[in-house]
Design a protein around this motif. Structure first.
Motif, mmCIF file in Angstrom:
data_model
loop_
_atom_site.group_PDB
_atom_site.id
_atom_site.type_symbol
_atom_site.label_atom_id
_atom_site.label_comp_id
_atom_site.label_asym_id
_atom_site.label_seq_id
_atom_site.Cartn_x
_atom_site.Cartn_y
_atom_site.Cartn_z
ATOM 1 N N GLY A 195 0.803 -1.219 0.000
ATOM 2 C CA GLY A 195 0.000 0.000 0.000
ATOM 3 C C GLY A 195 0.831 1.262 0.000
ATOM 4 N N GLU A 196 0.354 2.253 0.747
ATOM 5 C CA GLU A 196 1.003 3.564 0.803
ATOM 6 C C GLU A 196 2.410 3.499 1.375
ATOM 7 N N PHE A 197 2.701 2.474 2.175
ATOM 8 C CA PHE A 197 4.021 2.368 2.776
ATOM 9 C C PHE A 197 5.107 2.076 1.742
ATOM 10 N N GLU A 198 4.713 1.628 0.561
ATOM 11 C CA GLU A 198 5.686 1.400 -0.505
ATOM 12 C C GLU A 198 6.278 2.724 -0.994
ATOM 13 N N LYS A 199 5.566 3.823 -0.760
ATOM 14 C CA LYS A 199 5.974 5.133 -1.267
ATOM 15 C C LYS A 199 6.720 5.976 -0.233
ATOM 16 N N LEU A 200 6.968 5.444 0.950
ATOM 17 C CA LEU A 200 7.645 6.213 1.991
ATOM 18 C C LEU A 200 9.079 6.524 1.590
ATOM 19 N N ILE A 201 9.460 7.769 1.799
ATOM 20 C CA ILE A 201 10.820 8.223 1.503
ATOM 21 C C ILE A 201 11.386 8.820 2.782
ATOM 22 N N PRO A 202 12.547 8.367 3.250
ATOM 23 C CA PRO A 202 13.118 8.953 4.471
ATOM 24 C C PRO A 202 13.438 10.435 4.272
ATOM 25 N N HIS A 203 13.267 11.197 5.332
ATOM 26 C CA HIS A 203 13.611 12.616 5.282
ATOM 27 C C HIS A 203 15.107 12.752 5.053
ATOM 28 N N LYS A 204 15.512 13.731 4.265
ATOM 29 C CA LYS A 204 16.932 13.893 3.932
ATOM 30 C C LYS A 204 17.790 14.215 5.147
ATOM 31 N N LYS A 205 17.175 14.736 6.211
ATOM 32 C CA LYS A 205 17.930 15.055 7.425
ATOM 33 C C LYS A 205 17.681 14.023 8.518
ATOM 34 N N ASN A 206 17.208 12.843 8.147
ATOM 35 C CA ASN A 206 16.914 11.791 9.108
ATOM 36 C C ASN A 206 18.200 11.279 9.764
ATOM 37 N N PRO A 207 18.294 11.241 11.099
ATOM 38 C CA PRO A 207 17.304 11.742 12.047
ATOM 39 C C PRO A 207 17.377 13.264 12.166
ATOM 40 N N ILE A 208 16.222 13.873 12.370
ATOM 41 C CA ILE A 208 16.195 15.335 12.428
ATOM 42 C C ILE A 208 16.776 15.870 13.726
ATOM 43 N N LEU A 209 16.794 15.042 14.761
ATOM 44 C CA LEU A 209 17.321 15.485 16.050
ATOM 45 C C LEU A 209 17.816 14.270 16.829
ATOM 46 N N SER A 210 19.000 14.352 17.373
ATOM 47 C CA SER A 210 19.541 13.308 18.252
ATOM 48 C C SER A 210 19.933 13.979 19.556
ATOM 49 N N SER A 211 19.056 13.843 20.558
ATOM 50 C CA SER A 211 19.278 14.528 21.826
ATOM 51 C C SER A 211 18.424 13.880 22.908
ATOM 52 N N LEU A 212 18.902 13.895 24.145
ATOM 53 C CA LEU A 212 18.075 13.450 25.262
ATOM 54 C C LEU A 212 16.912 14.416 25.484
ATOM 55 N N PHE A 213 17.079 15.658 25.060
ATOM 56 C CA PHE A 213 16.050 16.687 25.236
ATOM 57 C C PHE A 213 15.251 16.825 23.939
ATOM 58 N N GLY A 214 14.292 15.922 23.740
ATOM 59 C CA GLY A 214 13.382 16.054 22.607
ATOM 60 C C GLY A 214 13.714 15.256 21.373
ATOM 61 N N GLY A 215 14.757 14.439 21.406
ATOM 62 C CA GLY A 215 15.116 13.663 20.228
ATOM 63 C C GLY A 215 14.268 12.422 20.024
ATOM 64 N N ARG A 216 13.695 11.916 21.080
ATOM 65 C CA ARG A 216 12.902 10.688 20.986
ATOM 66 C C ARG A 216 11.411 11.022 21.005
ATOM 67 N N SER A 217 10.679 10.420 20.093
ATOM 68 C CA SER A 217 9.248 10.663 19.985
ATOM 69 C C SER A 217 8.511 10.252 21.254
ATOM 70 N N ALA A 218 7.451 10.987 21.550
ATOM 71 C CA ALA A 218 6.588 10.654 22.684
ATOM 72 C C ALA A 218 5.168 10.396 22.191
ATOM 73 N N GLY A 219 5.061 9.949 20.948
ATOM 74 C CA GLY A 219 3.762 9.674 20.351
ATOM 75 C C GLY A 219 3.714 10.256 18.946
ATOM 76 N N GLY A 220 2.595 10.050 18.292
ATOM 77 C CA GLY A 220 2.420 10.553 16.934
ATOM 78 C C GLY A 220 2.216 12.057 16.902
ATOM 79 N N ILE A 221 2.292 12.616 15.708
ATOM 80 C CA ILE A 221 2.041 14.051 15.523
ATOM 81 C C ILE A 221 0.595 14.342 15.919
ATOM 82 N N LEU A 222 0.406 15.416 16.683
ATOM 83 C CA LEU A 222 -0.920 15.822 17.143
ATOM 84 C C LEU A 222 -1.366 17.073 16.391
ATOM 85 N N LYS A 223 -2.654 17.169 16.123
ATOM 86 C CA LYS A 223 -3.217 18.403 15.576
ATOM 87 C C LYS A 223 -3.931 19.101 16.719
ATOM 88 N N PHE A 224 -3.505 20.331 17.023
ATOM 89 C CA PHE A 224 -4.048 21.086 18.144
ATOM 90 C C PHE A 224 -4.214 22.530 17.712
#
Length: 103
Positions: free
Chosen positions: A4-33
């Protein structure tokens, strides 16, 4: 096999975008607020997993660029009897947190 759609996934060119103990690890999916995209992230400290959550407003996101702005944070100390906070998700208009509570 990827389907399906996962066949079209392309990694971000700056992957990983952040490597840090302060905010580098996800705490859930993207939220709309309030019409904004928010990336929740973990705040960890050496020998202290689950110190808190950081909320980042996504300013720019495309295949070449990613930019976010820290807008809010909460620590386990802000929650009664809490010794760790790791994750947030939204379910049916409610926010659910994964907490480690003391006895």
């Amino acid at each position: 096999k990827i389907v399906g759609e996962f066949e079209k996934l392309i990694p971000h060119k700056k992957n990983p975008i952040l490597s840090s103990l302060f905010g580098g690890r996800s705490a859930g999916g993207i939220l709309k607020f309030k019409h904004q995209l928010i990336r929740p992230a973990q705040i960890n400290k050496k020998n202290s997993y689950g110190f808190g959550l950081l909320f980042n407003k996504i300013i720019k996101l495309n295949i070449n660029q990613y930019r976010e702005k820290k807008i809010y944070y909460i620590t386990a100390k802000n929650i009664k009897n809490c010794i760790g906070i790791h994750h947030i998700t939204k379910f049916k208009n409610k926010y659910i947190f994964d907490l480690n509570l003391s006895d």
